[in-house]
Scaffold this motif. Sequence first.
Motif, mmCIF file in Angstrom:
data_model
loop_
_atom_site.group_PDB
_atom_site.id
_atom_site.type_symbol
_atom_site.label_atom_id
_atom_site.label_comp_id
_atom_site.label_asym_id
_atom_site.label_seq_id
_atom_site.Cartn_x
_atom_site.Cartn_y
_atom_site.Cartn_z
ATOM 1 N N LEU A 100 0.835 -1.207 0.000
ATOM 2 C CA LEU A 100 0.000 0.000 0.000
ATOM 3 C C LEU A 100 0.867 1.254 0.000
ATOM 4 N N GLY A 101 0.455 2.220 -0.830
ATOM 5 C CA GLY A 101 1.215 3.458 -0.950
ATOM 6 C C GLY A 101 1.214 3.896 -2.402
ATOM 7 N N LEU A 136 -0.325 -7.544 3.982
ATOM 8 C CA LEU A 136 -0.339 -6.131 3.608
ATOM 9 C C LEU A 136 0.966 -5.496 4.078
ATOM 10 N N VAL A 137 1.707 -4.920 3.161
ATOM 11 C CA VAL A 137 2.900 -4.154 3.516
ATOM 12 C C VAL A 137 2.491 -2.691 3.349
ATOM 13 N N VAL A 138 2.387 -1.995 4.493
ATOM 14 C CA VAL A 138 1.776 -0.662 4.488
ATOM 15 C C VAL A 138 2.852 0.419 4.586
ATOM 16 N N TYR A 139 3.033 1.175 3.511
ATOM 17 C CA TYR A 139 3.881 2.379 3.512
ATOM 18 C C TYR A 139 2.950 3.522 3.903
ATOM 19 N N TYR A 140 3.386 4.329 4.865
ATOM 20 C CA TYR A 140 2.438 5.329 5.368
ATOM 21 C C TYR A 140 3.049 6.709 5.575
ATOM 22 N N GLY A 141 4.261 6.942 5.051
ATOM 23 C CA GLY A 141 4.948 8.216 5.260
ATOM 24 C C GLY A 141 4.425 9.353 4.393
ATOM 25 N N HIS A 142 3.627 9.051 3.381
ATOM 26 C CA HIS A 142 3.132 10.065 2.438
ATOM 27 C C HIS A 142 1.781 10.620 2.914
ATOM 28 N N ALA A 143 1.339 11.727 2.295
ATOM 29 C CA ALA A 143 0.016 12.291 2.616
ATOM 30 C C ALA A 143 -1.054 11.251 2.324
ATOM 31 N N GLY A 144 -1.897 10.973 3.289
ATOM 32 C CA GLY A 144 -2.942 9.964 3.105
ATOM 33 C C GLY A 144 -2.548 8.597 3.653
ATOM 34 N N GLY A 145 -1.254 8.415 3.913
ATOM 35 C CA GLY A 145 -0.773 7.106 4.367
ATOM 36 C C GLY A 145 -1.230 6.739 5.779
ATOM 37 N N GLU A 146 -1.256 7.734 6.665
ATOM 38 C CA GLU A 146 -1.661 7.457 8.053
ATOM 39 C C GLU A 146 -3.114 6.983 8.116
ATOM 40 N N PRO A 178 9.477 3.231 8.257
ATOM 41 C CA PRO A 178 9.586 1.984 7.476
ATOM 42 C C PRO A 178 8.221 1.302 7.411
ATOM 43 N N PRO A 179 7.962 0.540 6.350
ATOM 44 C CA PRO A 179 6.634 -0.061 6.205
ATOM 45 C C PRO A 179 6.310 -1.035 7.332
ATOM 46 N N ILE A 180 5.028 -1.177 7.617
ATOM 47 C CA ILE A 180 4.548 -2.121 8.631
ATOM 48 C C ILE A 180 3.833 -3.257 7.915
ATOM 49 N N LEU A 181 4.152 -4.472 8.307
ATOM 50 C CA LEU A 181 3.524 -5.640 7.675
ATOM 51 C C LEU A 181 2.376 -6.151 8.548
ATOM 52 N N PHE A 182 1.277 -6.491 7.910
ATOM 53 C CA PHE A 182 0.150 -7.175 8.567
ATOM 54 C C PHE A 182 -0.057 -8.501 7.830
ATOM 55 N N CYS A 183 -0.286 -9.557 8.576
ATOM 56 C CA CYS A 183 -0.634 -10.837 7.942
ATOM 57 C C CYS A 183 -1.917 -11.352 8.587
ATOM 58 N N ILE A 184 -2.929 -11.563 7.764
ATOM 59 C CA ILE A 184 -4.205 -12.131 8.226
ATOM 60 C C ILE A 184 -4.237 -13.584 7.752
#
Length: 187
Positions: A100-101, A136-146, A178-184
């Motif tokens: 994501l990102g 899900l590997v979540v990149y969140y440093g950009h606008a909208g990422g949080e 750094p990206p955060i990983l989620f595994c469901i």
Amino acid sequence: MLQTAMRFSHTLLKEIIQTGDTVVDATMGNGNDTALLAQLVGTNGLVYAFDIQEQALQNTENRLLESGVREQVRLLHQGHETIETAIPEETALRAAIFNLGYLPKSDKQIITKPDTTKQALDALLTRLVSNGRIILVVYYGHAGGEAELALIKEYSQQLPQEEYSVLTYQFINQKNNPPILFCIEKK
Ligand code: SAM
């Protein structure tokens, strides 16, 4: 050495995917994940790969042709929010991955969004086999990422523990988000 979130996402996929499986790359980008999935499912498996950018499809197609794994991949120039209609409901999915990102070295305005990501997750969960995984590997440093990170946290935390196990993997002392990983994982 500890694996990066990206490398760990591949470890989690390699642990469960077998030849002949059907899997999803929800954000194909430059095709790094698509190529791995295609190798893992082999010529008798199937990868559905989604992206809304033409450039992503071209880059991924080239990547797959170079690796000799184009045959088992369906490249879809459409958003992952269409999974509900694009993948038949009776399809048994072993795994799905999201990065994501935004696409690196590309337009930073074109980002994944909470609403459409949620739509995709809803459709994937109903098709996931027992022991199947959504990563899900979540990149969140950009606008909208949080906002997207908040959605993923909330969505995965409310999944019933009788039906799903949910893992997060995160470096908590690193700079630059750094990206955060989620595994469901479905039980
Ligand atoms: N996994 C990719 C790789 O290996 O190169 C990187 C993915 S990049 C971080 C995120 C991608 O999501 C971008 O290519 C972007 O175009 C795509 N994207 C944005 N919104 C989307 C949507 N609704 N459905 C599918 N892809 C989307």
